[in-house]
Design a protein around this motif. Structure first.
Motif, PDB file in Angstrom:
ATOM      1  N   SER A  71      17.135  47.681  44.906  1.00 24.21           N
ATOM      2  CA  SER A  71      15.909  46.892  45.012  1.00 24.21           C
ATOM      3  C   SER A  71      15.528  46.768  46.479  1.00 24.21           C
ATOM      4  O   SER A  71      16.276  47.173  47.375  1.00 24.21           O
ATOM      5  N   MET A  72      14.365  46.182  46.727  1.00 27.23           N
ATOM      6  CA  MET A  72      13.899  45.964  48.098  1.00 27.23           C
ATOM      7  C   MET A  72      14.886  45.102  48.882  1.00 27.23           C
ATOM      8  O   MET A  72      15.038  45.259  50.095  1.00 27.23           O
ATOM      9  N   ASP A  73      15.585  44.217  48.187  1.00 24.03           N
ATOM     10  CA  ASP A  73      16.539  43.321  48.853  1.00 24.03           C
ATOM     11  C   ASP A  73      17.722  44.073  49.436  1.00 24.03           C
ATOM     12  O   ASP A  73      18.419  43.547  50.306  1.00 24.03           O
ATOM     13  N   ASP A  74      17.963  45.306  48.970  1.00 22.79           N
ATOM     14  CA  ASP A  74      19.127  46.070  49.421  1.00 22.79           C
ATOM     15  C   ASP A  74      18.814  47.029  50.571  1.00 22.79           C
ATOM     16  O   ASP A  74      19.682  47.783  51.011  1.00 22.79           O
ATOM     17  N   LEU A  75      17.576  47.023  51.061  1.00 21.48           N
ATOM     18  CA  LEU A  75      17.168  48.004  52.067  1.00 21.48           C
ATOM     19  C   LEU A  75      17.610  47.663  53.488  1.00 21.48           C
ATOM     20  O   LEU A  75      17.623  48.540  54.358  1.00 21.48           O
ATOM     21  N   ASP A  76      17.956  46.424  53.730  1.00 22.56           N
ATOM     22  CA  ASP A  76      18.348  46.011  55.079  1.00 22.56           C
ATOM     23  C   ASP A  76      19.531  46.844  55.579  1.00 22.56           C
ATOM     24  O   ASP A  76      20.542  46.994  54.889  1.00 22.56           O
ATOM     25  N   GLY A  77      19.377  47.420  56.773  1.00 21.80           N
ATOM     26  CA  GLY A  77      20.456  48.212  57.359  1.00 21.80           C
ATOM     27  C   GLY A  77      20.502  49.657  56.888  1.00 21.80           C
ATOM     28  O   GLY A  77      21.473  50.362  57.152  1.00 21.80           O
ATOM     29  N   THR A  78      19.458  50.134  56.207  1.00 19.03           N
ATOM     30  CA  THR A  78      19.461  51.495  55.656  1.00 19.03           C
ATOM     31  C   THR A  78      18.552  52.422  56.470  1.00 19.03           C
ATOM     32  O   THR A  78      17.766  51.993  57.309  1.00 19.03           O
ATOM     33  N   LYS A  79      18.671  53.710  56.168  1.00 21.63           N
ATOM     34  CA  LYS A  79      17.844  54.738  56.796  1.00 21.63           C
ATOM     35  C   LYS A  79      16.935  55.327  55.731  1.00 21.63           C
ATOM     36  O   LYS A  79      17.405  55.866  54.724  1.00 21.63           O
ATOM     37  N   ILE A  80      15.629  55.232  55.936  1.00 22.01           N
ATOM     38  CA  ILE A  80      14.638  55.607  54.934  1.00 22.01           C
ATOM     39  C   ILE A  80      13.882  56.858  55.376  1.00 22.01           C
ATOM     40  O   ILE A  80      13.424  56.958  56.510  1.00 22.01           O
ATOM     41  N   GLY A  81      13.749  57.818  54.470  1.00 22.88           N
ATOM     42  CA  GLY A  81      12.997  59.034  54.747  1.00 22.88           C
ATOM     43  C   GLY A  81      11.583  58.949  54.206  1.00 22.88           C
ATOM     44  O   GLY A  81      11.362  58.428  53.110  1.00 22.88           O
ATOM     45  N   VAL A  82      10.624  59.464  54.977  1.00 25.57           N
ATOM     46  CA  VAL A  82       9.219  59.507  54.557  1.00 25.57           C
ATOM     47  C   VAL A  82       8.620  60.847  54.986  1.00 25.57           C
ATOM     48  O   VAL A  82       9.129  61.514  55.880  1.00 25.57           O
ATOM     49  N   GLN A  83       7.524  61.231  54.325  1.00 22.89           N
ATOM     50  CA  GLN A  83       6.810  62.427  54.739  1.00 22.89           C
ATOM     51  C   GLN A  83       5.828  62.065  55.846  1.00 22.89           C
ATOM     52  O   GLN A  83       5.060  61.115  55.734  1.00 22.89           O
TER      53      GLN A  83
END
Length: 252
Positions: free
Chosen positions: A132-144
């Motif tokens: 969930s959105m609550d678990d995104l803290d501290g992560t690396k996110i890929g986007v185009q």
């Protein structure tokens, strides 16, 4: 989902082009040629099939509209972040590439009426603990690169601790995810659902904001925007647009 393949960028004609791209050229049948820009790595809207042909929802949509208006369609494949520049440089007449009609983009191009709206999702590996959105803290996110998700992820990084990695092509992001060099990919919901189904991934919705719908983009002041919009509205009324959605956007 059609098999993903990396296509070669179409060769851009040298020299200055007419104010409406190459639409002043005529085919052997006497039709004016009209040039569409797209980034064919965004299934089911545009992708390469196993024969290397560009196919998808946007391709069928563009073919229908241009046939109705009496044009011969030529398609140029390029990086998504170069599409608006191609419109401004008059190397393409219009762009159909799953592009959201944001206020920021409207400063540089004109848009047709909206033809699709799906929202955004995050996709992860099946064993990931990010659910969930609550678990995104501290992560690396890929986007185009250059997408609405690229812009939104940077805004999200102002509120929570995430690192954003932007790449030109979605297949490269999928490889980054599989190699665990990123934790999740942020992308259009319809596209995300296709990847989840085909690659046995999992995902969750972005509930933080409502994105604008997809529309076809044109150079500022182009008369094509109104002409294309009229055909899209006719397709909505006749059920033709719904047929394309059933063909490309619905689960089998």
């Amino acid at each position: 989902m059609k098999k993903l393949m990396t296509g070669l960028m179409a060769v851009v004609m040298a020299g200055s082009l007419a104010a409406c791209g190459t639409s002043e050229e005529t085919s052997g049948e006497g039709k004016e040629k009209i040039v569409m820009g797209t980034s064919a790595d965004f299934p089911p809207f545009e992708t390469h099939d196993t024969d290397g042909e560009i196919v998808g929802f946007d391709i069928d949509l563009a073919k229908h509209i241009t046939e109705e208006l009496g044009y011969e369609l030529e398609i140029k494949d390029m990086n998504f972040d170069g599409l608006i520049g191609a419109l401004q440089a008059d190397t393409v007449d219009f762009v159909a590439s799953g592009m959201s009609a944001t206020d920021k983009r409207k400063e540089n191009v004109d848009f047709s009426v909206e033809y699709h709206r799906s929202g955004e999702m995050f996709i992860t590996l099946p064993e990931s603990e990010i659910e969930s959105m609550d678990d995104l803290d501290g992560t690396k996110i890929g986007v185009q690169l250059g997408t609405i998700q690229d812009e939104a992820a940077k805004k999200l990084a102002d509120t929570i601790e995430i690192e954003v990695k932007a790449l030109d092509k979605l297949p490269a992001l999928i490889q980054e995810l599989k190699s665990k060099r990123i934790d999740a990919i942020y992308l259009d919901k319809t596209v995300a659902e296709g990847y989840i189904k085909e690659l046995d991934l999992k995902g969750f919705d972005d509930e933080s904001s409502l994105s604008p719908g997809m529309a076809i983009a044109f150079p500022k002041g182009s008369e094509l925007a109104e002409e294309f919009s009229e055909v899209i509205e006719e397709m909505k009324e006749s059920g033709e647009l719904e047929k394309l959605q059933e063909k490309w956007l619905k689960d089998e």
